[in-house]
Design a protein around this motif. Structure first.
Motif, PDB file in Angstrom:
ATOM      1  N   GLU A  87     -11.817  24.617  -9.228  1.00 58.40           N
ATOM      2  CA  GLU A  87     -11.793  25.059 -10.624  1.00 58.40           C
ATOM      3  C   GLU A  87     -12.865  24.311 -11.414  1.00 58.40           C
ATOM      4  N   GLY A  88     -13.640  25.070 -12.171  1.00 54.31           N
ATOM      5  CA  GLY A  88     -14.710  24.457 -12.943  1.00 54.31           C
ATOM      6  C   GLY A  88     -15.726  23.756 -12.070  1.00 54.31           C
ATOM      7  N   GLY A  89     -15.870  24.263 -10.835  1.00 55.45           N
ATOM      8  CA  GLY A  89     -16.831  23.674  -9.901  1.00 55.45           C
ATOM      9  C   GLY A  89     -16.369  22.370  -9.292  1.00 55.45           C
ATOM     10  N   LYS A  90     -15.078  22.033  -9.439  1.00 51.71           N
ATOM     11  CA  LYS A  90     -14.562  20.769  -8.925  1.00 51.71           C
ATOM     12  C   LYS A  90     -13.430  20.995  -7.925  1.00 51.71           C
ATOM     13  N   ALA A  91     -13.270  20.032  -7.020  1.00 51.09           N
ATOM     14  CA  ALA A  91     -12.157  20.044  -6.064  1.00 51.09           C
ATOM     15  C   ALA A  91     -10.938  19.422  -6.732  1.00 51.09           C
ATOM     16  N   ILE A  92      -9.828  20.171  -6.750  1.00 50.45           N
ATOM     17  CA  ILE A  92      -8.617  19.723  -7.432  1.00 50.45           C
ATOM     18  C   ILE A  92      -7.423  19.949  -6.525  1.00 50.45           C
ATOM     19  N   ILE A  93      -6.428  19.082  -6.638  1.00 48.40           N
ATOM     20  CA  ILE A  93      -5.157  19.272  -5.952  1.00 48.40           C
ATOM     21  C   ILE A  93      -4.096  19.585  -7.011  1.00 48.40           C
ATOM     22  N   LYS A  94      -3.335  20.637  -6.776  1.00 45.87           N
ATOM     23  CA  LYS A  94      -2.216  20.984  -7.652  1.00 45.87           C
ATOM     24  C   LYS A  94      -0.916  20.799  -6.873  1.00 45.87           C
ATOM     25  N   PRO A  95       0.173  20.351  -7.516  1.00 47.64           N
ATOM     26  CA  PRO A  95       0.242  19.961  -8.927  1.00 47.64           C
ATOM     27  C   PRO A  95      -0.421  18.611  -9.147  1.00 47.64           C
ATOM     28  N   PRO A  96      -0.711  18.252 -10.414  1.00 47.45           N
ATOM     29  CA  PRO A  96      -1.265  16.925 -10.688  1.00 47.45           C
ATOM     30  C   PRO A  96      -0.330  15.853 -10.152  1.00 47.45           C
ATOM     31  N   ILE A  97      -0.869  14.921  -9.385  1.00 47.42           N
ATOM     32  CA  ILE A  97      -0.032  13.922  -8.727  1.00 47.42           C
ATOM     33  C   ILE A  97      -0.828  12.643  -8.534  1.00 47.42           C
ATOM     34  N   GLU A  98      -0.163  11.507  -8.613  1.00 42.34           N
ATOM     35  CA  GLU A  98      -0.846  10.240  -8.380  1.00 42.34           C
ATOM     36  C   GLU A  98      -1.236  10.143  -6.904  1.00 42.34           C
ATOM     37  N   LEU A  99      -2.496   9.883  -6.673  1.00 42.53           N
ATOM     38  CA  LEU A  99      -2.991   9.840  -5.302  1.00 42.53           C
ATOM     39  C   LEU A  99      -2.620   8.516  -4.639  1.00 42.53           C
ATOM     40  N   PRO A 100      -2.394   8.546  -3.312  1.00 41.92           N
ATOM     41  CA  PRO A 100      -2.045   7.322  -2.577  1.00 41.92           C
ATOM     42  C   PRO A 100      -3.293   6.536  -2.207  1.00 41.92           C
ATOM     43  N   ASP A 101      -3.087   5.440  -1.490  1.00 43.87           N
ATOM     44  CA  ASP A 101      -4.205   4.627  -1.012  1.00 43.87           C
ATOM     45  C   ASP A 101      -4.854   5.221   0.237  1.00 43.87           C
TER      46      ASP A 101
ATOM     47  N   GLU B  53       2.830  21.806  -0.123  1.00 42.74           N
ATOM     48  CA  GLU B  53       3.189  21.239  -1.417  1.00 42.74           C
ATOM     49  C   GLU B  53       1.949  20.948  -2.244  1.00 42.74           C
ATOM     50  N   LEU B  54       0.806  20.847  -1.585  1.00 41.71           N
ATOM     51  CA  LEU B  54      -0.438  20.475  -2.231  1.00 41.71           C
ATOM     52  C   LEU B  54      -1.378  21.674  -2.188  1.00 41.71           C
ATOM     53  N   VAL B  55      -1.631  22.264  -3.332  1.00 44.54           N
ATOM     54  CA  VAL B  55      -2.454  23.472  -3.403  1.00 44.54           C
ATOM     55  C   VAL B  55      -3.923  23.085  -3.559  1.00 44.54           C
TER      56      VAL B  55
ATOM     57  N   HIS C 183       0.844  -1.192   0.000  1.00 46.82           N
ATOM     58  CA  HIS C 183       0.000   0.000   0.000  1.00 46.82           C
ATOM     59  C   HIS C 183       0.882   1.246   0.000  1.00 46.82           C
ATOM     60  N   ARG C 184       0.344   2.311  -0.580  1.00 41.61           N
ATOM     61  CA  ARG C 184       1.042   3.593  -0.628  1.00 41.61           C
ATOM     62  C   ARG C 184       0.261   4.626   0.168  1.00 41.61           C
ATOM     63  N   GLY C 185       0.990   5.370   0.976  1.00 47.13           N
ATOM     64  CA  GLY C 185       0.338   6.417   1.754  1.00 47.13           C
ATOM     65  C   GLY C 185       1.157   7.682   1.794  1.00 47.13           C
ATOM     66  N   TRP C 186       0.519   8.765   2.179  1.00 45.54           N
ATOM     67  CA  TRP C 186       1.205  10.029   2.435  1.00 45.54           C
ATOM     68  C   TRP C 186       1.163  10.314   3.933  1.00 45.54           C
ATOM     69  N   ILE C 187       2.209  10.936   4.445  1.00 43.14           N
ATOM     70  CA  ILE C 187       2.166  11.583   5.761  1.00 43.14           C
ATOM     71  C   ILE C 187       2.109  13.075   5.496  1.00 43.14           C
ATOM     72  N   ILE C 188       0.990  13.698   5.800  1.00 48.58           N
ATOM     73  CA  ILE C 188       0.866  15.144   5.623  1.00 48.58           C
ATOM     74  C   ILE C 188       1.314  15.826   6.910  1.00 48.58           C
ATOM     75  N   TYR C 189       2.305  16.711   6.788  1.00 49.52           N
ATOM     76  CA  TYR C 189       2.763  17.492   7.941  1.00 49.52           C
ATOM     77  C   TYR C 189       2.834  18.953   7.542  1.00 49.52           C
ATOM     78  N   ASN C 190       2.953  19.838   8.516  1.00 52.37           N
ATOM     79  CA  ASN C 190       2.934  21.271   8.233  1.00 52.37           C
ATOM     80  C   ASN C 190       4.299  21.754   7.765  1.00 52.37           C
TER      81      ASN C 190
END
Length: 293
Positions: A49-63, A43-45, A3-10
């Motif tokens: 946009e266009g009425g949708k929730a988006i994360i920039k930059p485009p990136i492969e999402l984890p599990d 790092e994740l903006v 499995h792939r995950g992210w640790i989001i920290y400040n």
């Protein structure tokens, strides 16, 4: 299956204390066949946009995401994209706001200090009429807590009417609450770490010179075996706020009964490891693995 995950920290609050624990989580994850990638929240903006929730930059999402921050806008955006967060945005929000924590727990038979949430102030305090009700209900000494604060900071012991007026004037339009002072817990409290349905570690914290027992405020740590009543309270509170894991702080009542102080959704795990030798990252990653598999 790995499995792939992210640790989001400040990204703007990253000291050695944080970096050591992020690396610790990464190392533990490998034992559970999980690849954890550290990601700064900035790092994740968050983009609409266009009425949708988006994360920039485009990136492969984890599990999944181990969300070790309080950036609620980012947390909600990631959930909108279908990601499972540990802890989820709603739990982080409730725990981060002490007033919201007490409101969430009200009506469930949870023993808590008598609490008054300060009326909202938009600019400056000009009408202090509510303070007479505060004094009548709580007496002195009383505690004032800012709704948002960590490590025992933004918590004040108020001894008399003048101190009360001075502090509420100083706080101005910050959200805060007034609270009954539990004298029997002066300078001491309990930290119980809950993962899923179990208390995995606990410690007693004591201070010889401060009414707050937090280690950051100078408190000392001692190993502690919690009672069934204390464990049940910690687990119940964790479930009521919707957290997967939490550090639950309990005060000690007049007859030794546990009283809920607060719930930490982003509890650090180094101090309790130093005190007890229990590695909470093992329990947390095991829980995540079982939940997502």
């Amino acid at each position: 299956m790995q499995h792939r995950g992210w640790i989001i920290y400040n990204g703007n609050l990253y000291s050695k204390k944080f970096s050591e624990q992020v690396e610790w989580l990464k190392t533990t994850a490998l034992a559970f066949d999980i690849e954890l990638t550290p990601m700064k929240n900035n790092e994740l903006v968050v983009l609409i946009e266009g009425g949708k929730a988006i994360i920039k930059p485009p990136i492969e999402l984890p599990d999944f995401v181990f969300f070790w921050d309080k950036d609620l806008f980012l947390a909600r955006q990631l959930e909108e994209l279908g990601l499972r967060l540990f802890n989820q945005a709603s739990a982080i929000e409730i725990c981060d706001d002490k007033a919201l924590t007490y409101q969430q727990l009200a009506g469930h038979g949870i023993r808590m200090p008598k609490t008054i949430i300060a009326p909202k102030i938009f600019i400056d305090l000009t009408d202090t009429s509510h303070l007479s009700h505060v004094i009548e209900s709580l007496g002195f000494p009383m505690v004032i807590k800012e709704a948002f604060g960590s490590f025992g900071e933004q918590v004040y012991l108020i001894h008399n009417e003048q101190e009360l007026y001075d502090k509420v004037t100083e706080l101005g339009n910050k959200p805060f609450l007034f609270q009954e002072f539990i004298q029997t817990s002066y300078g001491k409290d309990l930290r119980l770490n809950v993962v899923g349905d179990e208390v995995k570690a606990a410690m007693l914290r004591k201070s010889d010179h401060d009414f707050r027992a937090n280690v950051t405020a100078g408190g000392k740590m001692y190993t502690y075996q919690p009672s069934e009543q204390e464990k049940d309270l910690a687990i119940t509170c964790t479930k009521l706020v919707g957290a997967d894991f939490a550090g639950v702080d309990l005060l000690i009542g007049e007859n030794g009964e546990p009283i809920l102080c607060e719930i930490n959704s982003n509890a650090h795990f180094k101090n309790i490891y130093d005190c007890t030798g229990i590695d909470l990252t093992q329990a947390m990653l095991k829980y995540i693995k079982e939940t997502i598999s």
